[in-house]
Design an enzyme around this catalytic site. Structure first.
Site, mmCIF file in Angstrom:
data_model
loop_
_atom_site.group_PDB
_atom_site.id
_atom_site.type_symbol
_atom_site.label_atom_id
_atom_site.label_comp_id
_atom_site.label_asym_id
_atom_site.label_seq_id
_atom_site.Cartn_x
_atom_site.Cartn_y
_atom_site.Cartn_z
ATOM 1 N N CYS A 2 44.291 45.818 45.749
ATOM 2 C CA CYS A 2 45.265 45.884 46.844
ATOM 3 C C CYS A 2 44.587 46.082 48.197
ATOM 4 O O CYS A 2 43.512 46.668 48.286
ATOM 5 C CB CYS A 2 46.209 47.055 46.620
ATOM 6 N N TRP A 76 47.853 43.882 43.966
ATOM 7 C CA TRP A 76 47.230 43.440 42.715
ATOM 8 C C TRP A 76 47.920 44.272 41.644
ATOM 9 O O TRP A 76 47.712 45.490 41.568
ATOM 10 C CB TRP A 76 45.735 43.730 42.784
ATOM 11 N N ASN A 102 47.998 51.912 48.031
ATOM 12 C CA ASN A 102 46.913 51.490 47.128
ATOM 13 C C ASN A 102 46.625 52.659 46.202
ATOM 14 O O ASN A 102 46.649 53.813 46.646
ATOM 15 C CB ASN A 102 45.626 51.207 47.902
ATOM 16 N N GLY A 103 46.297 52.360 44.947
ATOM 17 C CA GLY A 103 45.964 53.435 44.010
ATOM 18 C C GLY A 103 47.004 53.523 42.911
ATOM 19 O O GLY A 103 47.798 52.595 42.717
ATOM 20 N N GLU A 484 22.879 39.165 33.825
ATOM 21 C CA GLU A 484 23.504 38.844 35.108
ATOM 22 C C GLU A 484 23.842 37.350 35.190
ATOM 23 O O GLU A 484 24.921 36.970 35.646
ATOM 24 C CB GLU A 484 22.581 39.276 36.258
ATOM 25 N N LYS A 488 27.603 35.944 35.758
ATOM 26 C CA LYS A 488 27.937 35.065 36.898
ATOM 27 C C LYS A 488 28.671 33.839 36.392
ATOM 28 O O LYS A 488 29.695 33.440 36.931
ATOM 29 C CB LYS A 488 26.675 34.579 37.625
ATOM 30 N N GLU A 491 32.268 34.633 34.879
ATOM 31 C CA GLU A 491 33.328 35.107 35.783
ATOM 32 C C GLU A 491 33.841 34.008 36.717
ATOM 33 O O GLU A 491 35.008 33.999 37.051
ATOM 34 C CB GLU A 491 32.909 36.354 36.564
ATOM 35 N N HIS A 507 18.848 38.145 14.131
ATOM 36 C CA HIS A 507 19.629 39.207 13.470
ATOM 37 C C HIS A 507 21.116 38.883 13.486
ATOM 38 O O HIS A 507 21.945 39.776 13.318
ATOM 39 C CB HIS A 507 19.337 40.554 14.136
ATOM 40 N N LYS A 607 37.649 42.342 43.943
ATOM 41 C CA LYS A 607 36.332 42.639 44.505
ATOM 42 C C LYS A 607 35.926 44.093 44.282
ATOM 43 O O LYS A 607 34.792 44.386 43.967
ATOM 44 C CB LYS A 607 36.316 42.312 46.007
#
Ligand code: F6R
Length: 612
Positions: A2, A76, A102-103, A484, A488, A491, A507, A607
């Site tokens: 948000c 959001w 927000n929250g 990483e 990337k 997502e 394994h 974000k």
């Protein structure tokens, strides 16, 4: 996540609010709304599901809403589905109070039931509306808005950043925060509140970071901040030192691409103030050799890509410091009854400085007596303010949801810290210390040389973009880097992908390799290159198509086996992930582009993750 903006001044509020919300679009949202108050029209509210474009059309760019005082919000969804009614601002029953939040209000159900018994009617499914209705309830009792806000804040539990407008207070914008970021901006034509500096940077760089429990009252020409007992506070002003263009695309198609290209400069800015006369200087960290000697264990705690930085640093720091280094996911650490005490150094890594799990993990570590060091990109963020020591990455604002330049600057800063601590402990030879430092300073140029010619990455992306499942394999630092690269890719391109330590393949995972499976093989870690090669041969033997990333030194050997090879410049082994990750970022970018994905705003992601 948000976003909040509020304005009170001598210009029309609605266009300012819409522009501010647009600048926070990158954070991710599913609905948006604004409320503006004017003498003649009172409180006017417009909100709707979907993109800001819809809200802008609905209000004719804000022209339909008259007034110089207002609040705006991008939502959001957490409580209640994304729809017009659940969008903010929320209005109290009598239509006199508008509020953005927000929250998460944890005890909202209990308060809602109580108010419903008293006859209050709710229209939405949100926890935020409960705050608006409770505020009206207390305001009706005491007829003093500040007193009512104080009563509400004492009653609600959870996290909040609040922006409030009340019909009875035609010139005042009220704000409050706890565990959710909120800043005050001092402009020439009025004052602002915002959850994110990008929303108001166009108007002012003069800001105050609100602290937990604080309440602010803004008018066009005054700002008063109070603590939770309503005692007035003197707040320290900060100047935002990045330019508005830093938060704009500047001719690039996507923020992510722009931020990939900005990495050499971001690294330069992060390292150059910290290297003086051939030594690492960490001005903001006050640790002594005695303190470092006394550390029995180092914990690195973070989420997502920041956690992947921690994975690289574990290998590097253990090598340099000869001390146990444990990397933990913040969401796991906080509930694990961790074995942390006053002999532990806890390093938390967070681009936003607002990730709730990371903050909670840091608080838990502090509670148990550990000293905390935060690596943060956003100045004045909650984690930066609460940590014992903070070192900033100077990456500038990162707008794309998928992190690139923040990751790279975190990585290089962690390398510098490792070197600094190793020097204090006396565990690194002078010649190695010098070699690493020379190579750290050469990183921006080496990275730039790769970024000047990456056409092959673009080509490989066009060749492989239609694979449904992609594996990343590597050993040691290459494994950490693969985590990483894989994140990337998944997502932003939505391709299923996994990263494995190459030695683990046999394994279990190797059963997934079949003719045509794409394996991205990372072979940049010199000490284990031959071992990495045997794994490449292993997957090739099962029919995998191999796209390799290696260094100039190993190019020839790798090209003999892999189907396609990307070559990055050589550097000191501990710094190799800083260069190796760049083709992985670009590969993910171009694959997502080929697949027509919304690169800067991938589905379901935000974000900064300020909820658990
Ligand atoms: C991935 C990404 C996330 C973040 C994670 C932690 O591209 O950006 O995985 O790294 O949400 O965020 P910060 O670093 O802000 O705590």
């Amino acid at each position: 996540m948000c976003g909040i903006i509020g304005f009170v001044g001598c210009e029309e509020a609605a266009p300012i609010l819409l522009d501010g919300l647009e600048r926070m679009e990158y954070r991710g949202y599913d609905s948006a709304g604004i409320a503006v108050r004017s003498e003649t029209k009172g409180l006017q509210v417009k909100k709707c599901k979907g993109r800001l474009k819809v809200l802008s059309e609905l209000t004719h760019g804000g022209a339909d809403l008259e007034g110089t005082l207002g609040i705006g919000h991008t939502r959001w969804a957490t409580h209640g589905e994304p729809n017009d009614i659940n969008a903010h601002p929320h209005i109290s029953e009598n239509g006199q109070i508008a509020l953005v939040h927000n929250g998460i209000i944890e005890n909202y159900l209990e308060i809602k039931e109580h108010l419903m018994k008293l006859g209050v009617t709710f229209t939405s499914d949100t926890d935020s509306e409960v705050v608006a209705q409770l505020l009206e309830f207390h305001y009706n009792e005491c007829h003093n808005m500040l007193e009512a806000v104080g009563r509400v804040l004492r009653r609600i539990e959870g996290s909040y950043a609040l922006g409030i407008v009340c019909s009875d207070y035609p010139n005042a914008l009220i704000a409050a925060r706890k565990d959710s970021p909120l800043i005050i901006g001092y402009g020439e034509n009025g004052n602002f509140i915002a959850s994110d500096v990008t929303a108001i940077i166009k108007h002012t760089r003069d800001v105050v970071y609100m602290g937990d429990g604080e309440i602010a009252v803004l008018t066009a020409d005054s700002v008063d901040v109070f603590d939770d007992e309503m005692v007035p506070l003197e707040k320290k002003h900060s100047t935002v030192d990045w330019d508005v263009s830093a938060a704009e695309k500047g001719g690039y198609a996507h923020f992510m691409f722009k931020e990939i290209m900005e990495q050499p400069e971001a690294i330069r800015k992060t390292i150059s103030p910290r290297i003086r006369e051939g030594r690492v200087v960490l001005d903001d960290v006050s640790v002594t050799a005695e303190y470092v000697q006394d550390i029995s264990r180092i914990f690195i705690i973070a989420c997502g890509s920041s956690y992947h930085v921690g994975m690289v640093s574990k290998y590097n720091w253990e090598r340099l410091l000869r001390r146990p280094v444990q990397v933990d996911l913040a969401s796991e650490f906080r509930y694990s009854d961790p074995l942390v005490d006053e002999h532990s150094l806890v390093v938390v890594i967070s681009q936003s400085g607002e990730t709730l799990d990371t903050m909670a993990a840091m608080r838990e570590a502090k509670r148990r007596g550990a000293r905390t060091l935060a690596i943060v990109n956003v100045v004045g963020s909650s984690i930066a303010r609460e940590a014992d020591d903070v070192l900033y990455t100077w990456a500038g604002p990162e707008i794309a949801v998928a992190t690139t330049k923040a990751y790279s600057t975190q990585l290089v800063l962690m390398d510098l810290i490792g070197l600094y601590l190793a020097d204090l402990l006396g565990t690194v030879e002078k010649s190695e210390y010098d070699d690493i430092l020379v190579e750290v300073q050469a990183l921006p140029e080496k990275m730039q040389s790769f970024l000047d010619h990456f056409e092959d990455v673009q080509y490989f992306a066009s060749r492989y973009f239609n694979h449904n499942s992609i594996f990343f394999i590597g050993r040691n630092l290459d494994y950490a880097m693969g985590l990483e690269g894989s994140l990337k890719l998944k997502e932003i391109s939505y391709i299923h992908s996994e990263a494995y330590a190459s030695g683990e393949l046999k394994h279990g995972t190797i059963s997934l390799i079949e003719p045509g499976t794409l394996v991205v093989a990372l072979g940049t870690y010199a000490a284990l290159f031959d071992k990495a090669m045997s794994n490449v041969v292993e997957v090739k033997a099962r029919g995998a198509e191999v796209l390799a990333v290696t260094t100039k030194s190993f190019q020839e050997k790798m090209e003999k086996t892999a189907d396609s090879t990307i070559v990055v410049p050589d550097t000191h082994p501990i710094l190799q992930p800083s260069l190796g990750v760049v083709p992985l970022q670009l590969f993910a970018y171009y694959v997502a582009l080929q697949r027509g994905c919304d690169i800067d705003k991938p589905r379901n992601l935000a974000k900064s993750v300020t909820v658990e």
